[in-house]
Design a protein around this motif. Structure first.
Motif, PDB file in Angstrom:
ATOM      1  N   ALA A 405      40.998  42.545  44.044  1.00 26.56           N
ATOM      2  CA  ALA A 405      42.158  43.202  43.442  1.00 26.56           C
ATOM      3  C   ALA A 405      43.000  42.215  42.651  1.00 26.56           C
ATOM      4  O   ALA A 405      43.489  42.507  41.550  1.00 26.56           O
ATOM      5  CB  ALA A 405      43.011  43.870  44.523  1.00 26.56           C
ATOM      6  N   ARG A 408      41.516  41.077  39.121  1.00 27.30           N
ATOM      7  CA  ARG A 408      41.360  42.063  38.059  1.00 27.30           C
ATOM      8  C   ARG A 408      42.532  41.988  37.082  1.00 27.30           C
ATOM      9  O   ARG A 408      43.674  41.748  37.471  1.00 27.30           O
ATOM     10  CB  ARG A 408      41.292  43.484  38.635  1.00 27.30           C
ATOM     11  CG  ARG A 408      39.980  43.769  39.344  1.00 27.30           C
ATOM     12  CD  ARG A 408      39.930  45.223  39.723  1.00 27.30           C
ATOM     13  NE  ARG A 408      38.611  45.582  40.207  1.00 27.30           N
ATOM     14  CZ  ARG A 408      38.242  46.818  40.479  1.00 27.30           C
ATOM     15  NH1 ARG A 408      39.094  47.798  40.302  1.00 27.30           N
ATOM     16  NH2 ARG A 408      37.033  47.070  40.915  1.00 27.30           N
ATOM     17  N   HIS A 409      42.230  42.245  35.805  1.00 29.45           N
ATOM     18  CA  HIS A 409      43.276  42.373  34.804  1.00 29.45           C
ATOM     19  C   HIS A 409      43.731  43.823  34.771  1.00 29.45           C
ATOM     20  O   HIS A 409      42.922  44.744  34.728  1.00 29.45           O
ATOM     21  CB  HIS A 409      42.757  41.960  33.433  1.00 29.45           C
ATOM     22  CG  HIS A 409      42.362  40.511  33.349  1.00 29.45           C
ATOM     23  ND1 HIS A 409      43.285  39.490  33.330  1.00 29.45           N
ATOM     24  CD2 HIS A 409      41.129  39.927  33.322  1.00 29.45           C
ATOM     25  CE1 HIS A 409      42.651  38.319  33.268  1.00 29.45           C
ATOM     26  NE2 HIS A 409      41.332  38.564  33.265  1.00 29.45           N
ATOM     27  N   ARG A 410      44.999  44.032  34.752  1.00 32.57           N
ATOM     28  CA  ARG A 410      45.534  45.390  34.764  1.00 32.57           C
ATOM     29  C   ARG A 410      45.316  46.068  33.426  1.00 32.57           C
ATOM     30  O   ARG A 410      45.420  45.468  32.368  1.00 32.57           O
ATOM     31  CB  ARG A 410      47.034  45.373  35.077  1.00 32.57           C
ATOM     32  CG  ARG A 410      47.352  45.000  36.504  1.00 32.57           C
ATOM     33  CD  ARG A 410      48.740  45.472  36.865  1.00 32.57           C
ATOM     34  NE  ARG A 410      48.809  46.921  36.808  1.00 32.57           N
ATOM     35  CZ  ARG A 410      49.956  47.595  36.845  1.00 32.57           C
ATOM     36  NH1 ARG A 410      51.095  46.963  36.922  1.00 32.57           N
ATOM     37  NH2 ARG A 410      49.953  48.900  36.800  1.00 32.57           N
ATOM     38  N   ARG A 413      50.520  48.473  32.103  1.00 30.56           N
ATOM     39  CA  ARG A 413      51.624  47.553  32.399  1.00 30.56           C
ATOM     40  C   ARG A 413      52.879  48.266  32.888  1.00 30.56           C
ATOM     41  O   ARG A 413      53.844  47.632  33.247  1.00 30.56           O
ATOM     42  CB  ARG A 413      51.976  46.764  31.127  1.00 30.56           C
ATOM     43  CG  ARG A 413      50.830  45.899  30.623  1.00 30.56           C
ATOM     44  CD  ARG A 413      50.463  44.830  31.630  1.00 30.56           C
ATOM     45  NE  ARG A 413      49.339  44.013  31.201  1.00 30.56           N
ATOM     46  CZ  ARG A 413      48.777  43.071  31.930  1.00 30.56           C
ATOM     47  NH1 ARG A 413      49.234  42.828  33.142  1.00 30.56           N
ATOM     48  NH2 ARG A 413      47.756  42.375  31.471  1.00 30.56           N
ATOM     49  N   ILE A 419      49.508  48.547  40.587  1.00 33.54           N
ATOM     50  CA  ILE A 419      48.256  47.809  40.751  1.00 33.54           C
ATOM     51  C   ILE A 419      47.265  48.622  41.591  1.00 33.54           C
ATOM     52  O   ILE A 419      46.068  48.666  41.298  1.00 33.54           O
ATOM     53  CB  ILE A 419      48.528  46.441  41.399  1.00 33.54           C
ATOM     54  CG1 ILE A 419      49.353  45.579  40.456  1.00 33.54           C
ATOM     55  CG2 ILE A 419      47.212  45.750  41.759  1.00 33.54           C
ATOM     56  CD1 ILE A 419      49.699  44.213  41.027  1.00 33.54           C
ATOM     57  N   ASP A 422      45.829  51.317  39.433  1.00 36.26           N
ATOM     58  CA  ASP A 422      44.911  50.706  38.485  1.00 36.26           C
ATOM     59  C   ASP A 422      43.589  50.371  39.167  1.00 36.26           C
ATOM     60  O   ASP A 422      42.497  50.562  38.618  1.00 36.26           O
ATOM     61  CB  ASP A 422      45.561  49.452  37.907  1.00 36.26           C
ATOM     62  CG  ASP A 422      44.797  48.909  36.714  1.00 36.26           C
ATOM     63  OD1 ASP A 422      44.079  49.705  36.077  1.00 36.26           O
ATOM     64  OD2 ASP A 422      44.917  47.718  36.426  1.00 36.26           O
ATOM     65  N   TYR A 423      43.671  49.877  40.392  1.00 33.12           N
ATOM     66  CA  TYR A 423      42.489  49.499  41.170  1.00 33.12           C
ATOM     67  C   TYR A 423      41.610  50.724  41.451  1.00 33.12           C
ATOM     68  O   TYR A 423      40.387  50.697  41.275  1.00 33.12           O
ATOM     69  CB  TYR A 423      42.952  48.846  42.474  1.00 33.12           C
ATOM     70  CG  TYR A 423      41.842  48.492  43.421  1.00 33.12           C
ATOM     71  CD1 TYR A 423      41.087  47.341  43.228  1.00 33.12           C
ATOM     72  CD2 TYR A 423      41.566  49.294  44.517  1.00 33.12           C
ATOM     73  CE1 TYR A 423      40.070  47.009  44.107  1.00 33.12           C
ATOM     74  CE2 TYR A 423      40.553  48.976  45.397  1.00 33.12           C
ATOM     75  CZ  TYR A 423      39.808  47.830  45.188  1.00 33.12           C
ATOM     76  OH  TYR A 423      38.801  47.501  46.059  1.00 33.12           O
TER      77      TYR A 423
END
Length: 778
Positions: A405, A408-410, A413, A419, A422-423
Motif C-alpha cells: 500500500a 503505490r502511487h495514488r 489526490r 488511500i 485508491d488501494y
C-alpha cells in the motif's frame, strides 16, 4: 507420486469446471429469454422447453470446453507456480515432462469429452432443435399474434385482434378482423367477436370464430356488396412456411451426422458444397483437438508464471483463445478460397499451436523462462506492468500488505477517495477489466463461428467482418458489464478477505461499510456511464452493426423509413388499407377505409377511393373516384358513389403513415418513447417496446445491484478460496438472469405491467443484497 498427481489434477480440474460453467452460462444467456418466454406464455409443454434447453447446451460446449480446459491448466499451474509449489516440486526431481504426463491425463479427458460433443452430440442437438422448432411452429403461431397489431404471417391473410387471452395450448382472441387479400383490390373482410386458433397438424391451423360477419364485394362492380352473418364458423389456415430457401440449403450441413456428412462430401458433384462439407467435417475434429494443443502451450506458460499468479494465467487464457480462434478463421477462409485444402485450412491453428507448444516445452525444460520478463516490452525500466497485472489475484501475505500500500502511487489526490479507496479501486479496476475482456473475447469468438457459414457462402471481406466485430463490441460490453461487475467485486473482496487485509483494516476502526464504499461509488458511476452510452453512442453503433450483419448474411440493407405498410390503424377507430402510397407527393392509390364500432367490433362504414391526396388547406385527404357505404349490422343503410369527396374520419396527416422501422436498441429513451406513441396510434404492437423503454433505465442499474449483491457473498466465501467465489458468482448470475428473463417474458405478453417487468428484479435483488450487507459483521 499418486498423491502429487491427484493434487495437481484436482487443482487444474476445479478451475476448468468453473471456467466451463462461466463460459457456457455467458453464451447461453443469448437464448435464455426465448426459452423463458415459451414457459411464461405456456405455448409449449414443459418437456419441449426442457428439450430446447438441453439441445442448446452442446452447441455452446464446442467453444466452452476447450476454453475452460485452457483456463484450468493456466490458472491452476500459475497458482502453484506463484506459491512456489512448482519450484519445490522441481527441486525434488520432477521435470517438465512429468508435469506434461500428469496434466495430459486431464487434457486427454477434456479432448475425449469435446470430441464426443463435437462429433456426435452437437450435430444431433442442432438437428433435434430444428425438428422441435418445426413441431412447435403450429402451436407458436397463435401466440405470435399480439393485440392491436396487424399480423401478416399467414399466407394471403391479414389479421388484427383487439385483445388476446392466453389459454392452455391455444390463444383466445377478442375482436377479430381478418382480411383475405387473395384479390388485393377487393379483400374479403371477416369480423368476429371471438376467435380461437388451435393446431390440427404440423401444416394446418384451425380458426374457430364466434358471432361475426363476412363482407364481400365484386371486384368488377362496386354495386354488388354481400354481407353474411354467422354464429360460429371455422376457417382452415395453412402454417406459414419459411421464406428463405437460400439459408435452408446450408443449415442442414451442420445438422448432418458425421458419417452422413462424410458420405455427402465424398459423393456430391457440387464442388462448392463438397468443399463446405469437408470443412465442416474436419472442423468437428479440429475444434476438440484444441484441448490438446492448447494444453501443450498452456503447460509451459503456466509453469513459468511464478510471479504473476492467477491473474497472469487469466490474461494468457484470453490471449491464447483469441489467437487460436483467429488462426482457425484464417485457415478456414483460405480453405474456402481454395488456397488451402479443407483439411489443411481447418487444422492450421492446431498445427501452429502444436509446434508452438513443443517449442515452449523444450524451452521450459532446457532454458526456463519467466513470463513476467515480458513486462519489459511495455516497461523497459521494469516498472508497473507486473504490479498492474499480477497483483489483483495472487495470494497475498498479510505481512506485506502495508508495504504494498505504501509503495503505490495514488491515482487521486483529493480527500475522497482516500488511500484506502485508491488501494481497493486499483485491484477492482484490474479485475473488472480482465473479466470483461474475457467475456468480450468469448462472445466475439462465438459470434464469429456463428456467422462463419454466411461469411464463407457470401464471400464477405475480412474488413467487413472486422468492422462488424468492432461495432458489435460496444453492444456486448453493455450487456456483460453487470456480470463482470459481479465477478470483479467477488474476486476483489474475496482475495482481500482471504489474505486478512479486511481484518487488518477493520482493526484500525474502519467499518466494512467504509471499505466497500468505493466499490459502490464505482458501480454507480459505471451504471450512469452505461445509461449515457445507451443514450448517445450505442444506438448509432447498433444501427451500423445491424447493417453489417445483414450484409454478412446476404440480406438486403434495411430501410428505416418504410411507407409500404398496407394496413394501419387510424385515430378514429378505423383501419386504412392501401395498395400504393407515394410518400414524397403524399398520395394514395386504391385506398380503403374500414370504420367500426369499438364496443361491438361491427363494421359501421366503408370507404373506397381510386386515388387520394393530402390538402393542407383542408387538413384532410381529398378522395377521388370512389364510393361510401354506411352499415348497421347486416344491413346497408345507404350507398353512394363520388367523383371528389372529403370525409371527417379520413383526416390523419401524411406523417401518420410514414412510420420508421427501428429496433429498441437503435433508439435512446426519448426516441423510443416517441416511437411507441406513434406506433400505438397506428395499431402496432408496443407491449415489448414498453418493457424495453423501462429497461433503458432498469438495465444500467443492474450493475449497482450486482455490486450490492456480491459484497456479502464475497466476504462470506473469501476464506474458502477464489473458486468458491467464482462458483457463487455463477450461481447468483444464473438465478438473477433467470428471474429477470422471466419477468421480462411476462411483461412481453402483458401478464405484468412494463414497469414491474423491468424493475422488479432490480428491486428484489437490491433488497436481498442490502439485507445481507446489514447482517455482515462490521
Amino acid at each position: 507420486m499418486r498423491i502429487l498427481t491427484r493434487y495437481i489434477l484436482r487443482e487444474v480440474t476445479a478451475h476448468a469446471l468453473i471456467g466451463v460453467a462461466v463460459f457456457t452460462f455467458v453464451l447461453f444467456t443469448r437464448d435464455l429469454g426465448q426459452i423463458l418466454e415459451l414457459v411464461v406464455r405456456n405455448s409449449a409443454p414443459l418437456p419441449s422447453v426442457a428439450q430446447v434447453f438441453f439441445f442448446i447446451v452442446p452447441v455452446t460446449l464446442t467453444i466452452s470446453i476447450p476454453a475452460g480446459a485452457l483456463v484450468g491448466i493456466l490458472i491452476g499451474l500459475s497458482r502453484l507456480a506463484a506459491d512456489s509449489e512448482i519450484t519445490a516440486m522441481r527441486a525434488s526431481g520432477i521435470g517438465v515432462w512429468s508435469f506434461l504426463r500428469i496434466v495430459s491425463i486431464f487434457a486427454v479427458a477434456a479432448w475425449l469429452l469435446a470430441l464426443f460433443n463435437g462429433v456426435y452430440l452437437a450435430p444431433r442437438s442442432q438437428a433435434a432443435v430444428a425438428r422441435l422448432q418445426d413441431r412447435l411452429k403450429s402451436s407458436q403461431v397463435s401466440f405470435e399474434v399480439q393485440p392491436r397489431v396487424f399480423y401478416e404471417g399467414f399466407p394471403g391473410l391479414v389479421l388484427y385482434v383487439q385483445n388476446v387471452k392466453a389459454a392452455q395450448g391455444a390463444a383466445i382472441w377478442k375482436g377479430v378482423f381478418i382480411a383475405d387479400t387473395s384479390t388485393p383490390s377487393s379483400p374479403r373482410i371477416t369480423l368476429a367477436r371471438q376467435g380461437i386458433l388451435v393446431s390440427e397438424g404440423p401444416a394446418t391451423l384451425h380458426l374457430h370464430l364466434t358471432d361475426g360477419s363476412t363482407h364481400e364485394i365484386d371486384p368488377k362492380s362496386s354495386d354488388h356488396y354481400q354481407i353474411s352473418t354467422f354464429e360460429q364458423t371455422d376457417i382452415p389456415i395453412p402454417v406459414p412456411q419459411a421464406d428463405s430457401t437460400k439459408e435452408q440449403e446450408l443449415v442442414p450441413v451442420s445438422q448432418l451426422g458425421t458419417l452422413e456428412l462424410w458420405r455427402q462430401a465424398k459423393n456430391t458433384k457440387n464442388q462448392t458444397l463438397a468443399r463446405w462439407c469437408w470443412i465442416e467435417f474436419h472442423r468437428r475434429f479440429a475444434l476438440p483437438t484444441s484441448c490438446l494443443v492448447l494444453a501443450l502451450v498452456g503447460i509451459p506458460l503456466g509453469l513459468s508464471s511464478k510471479k504473476g499468479g492467477k491473474s497472469t494465467g487469466f490474461v494468457l487464457t484470453i490471449l491464447l483463445v483469441f489467437a487460436y480462434y483467429s488462426a482457425t478463421l484464417i485457415g478456414v477462409s483460405l480453405a474456402r478460397q481454395g488456397r488451402l485444402s479443407p483439411g489443411m485450412g481447418v487444422w492450421l491453428a492446431d498445427i501452429v499451436f502444436f509446434f508452438g507448444g513443443a517449442f515452449l516445452l523444450w524451452r521450459a525444460e532446457h532454458r526456463p523462462f519467466e513470463i513476467s520478463s515480458l513486462r519489459r516490452l511495455w516497461s523497459p525500466s521494469g516498472g508497473g506492468w507486473k504490479d498492474a497485472v499480477s497483483a489483483p489475484l495472487r495470494n497475498h501475505r498479510s505481512d506485506d500488505v502495508f508495504r504494498r500500500a505504501a509503495s503505490r502511487h495514488r491515482v487521486f489526490r483529493a480527500r475522497f477517495p482516500m488511500i484506502l479507496d485508491d488501494y481497493v479501486l486499483r485491484d477492482f479496476g484490474m479485475n473488472l477489466a480482465m473479466v470483461g475482456a474475457a467475456f468480450l473475447m468469448l462472445l466475439l469468438v462465438f459470434t464469429l463461428f456463428e456467422l462463419l457459414g454466411d461469411i464463407l457462402r457470401n464471400s464477405v471481406s475480412p474488413l467487413v467482418v472486422g468492422e462488424y466485430l468492432l461495432n458489435v463490441s460496444p453492444y456486448f460490453i453493455y450487456n456483460i458489464t453487470p456480470l463482470s461487475m459481479l465477478l470483479a467485486v467477488l474476486i476483489t473482496l474475496g482475495v482481500m478477505q482471504r489474505s486478512n487485509e479486511i481484518t487488518a483494516i477493520k482493526t484500525t476502526g474502519i467499518s466494512i461499510y467504509r471499505i466497500v464504499t468505493p466499490l459502490l461509488v464505482a458501480s454507480a458511476l459505471l451504471a450512469a456511464g452505461l445509461f449515457f452510452a445507451d443514450q448517445f453512442y450505442l444506438p448509432h453503433a447498433n444501427k451500423r452493426q445491424d447493417a453489417l450483419r445483414n450484409q454478412i448474411k446476404g440480406k438486403p440493407a434495411q430501410t428505416y423509413l418504410n411507407p409500404d405498410r398496407k394496413w394501419i390503424f387510424g385515430q378514429h377507430s378505423d383501419i386504412y388499407y392501401y395498395q400504393l402510397f407515394d410518400s414524397d407527393r403524399d398520395q394514395f392509390g386504391r385506398l380503403a377505409v374500414f370504420q367500426f364500432d369499438p364496443g361491438t367490433f361491427q363494421l359501421t362504414k366503408r370507404i373506397y377511393a381510386d386515388r387520394a391526396h393530402w390538402e393542407d388547406s383542408l387538413k384532410r385527404w381529398v378522395c377521388t373516384q370512389g364510393w361510401e357505404r354506411n352499415l348497421r349490422g347486416p344491413a346497408i343503410e345507404n350507398y353512394h358513389t363520388f367523383d371528389v369527396a372529403t370525409f371527417p374520419v379520413v383526416s390523419e396527416p401524411p406523417t401518420y403513415f410514414k412510420k420508421e422501422v427501428k429496433q429498441s436498441s437503435e433508439m435512446n429513451y426519448q426516441e423510443l418513447r416517441r416511437y411507441i406513441r406513434d406506433l400505438q396510434q397506428s395499431g402496432f404492437d408496443v407491449v415489448r417496446l414498453r418493457v424495453q423503454l423501462q429497461k433503458k433505465f432498469a438495465f444500467p442499474i443492474i450493475t449497482l445491484v450486482m455490486a450490492v449483491l456480491a459484497i456479502p457473498f464475497s466476504l462470506a466465501s473469501g476464506r474458502r478460496g477464489p473458486i468458491t467465489g467464482v462458483a457463487t458468482a455463477v450461481g447468483i448470475a444464473v438465478v438473477y438472469w433467470t428471474v429477470a428473463g422471466l419477468f421480462e417474458a411476462m411483461g412481453n405478453i402483458s401478464q405484468l405491467p412494463a414497469v414491474l417487468a423491468a424493475w422488479s428484479p432490480d428491486l428484489i435483488f437490491a433488497l436481498v443484497g442490502g439485507y445481507l450487507i446489514l447482517r455482515v459483521p462490521t
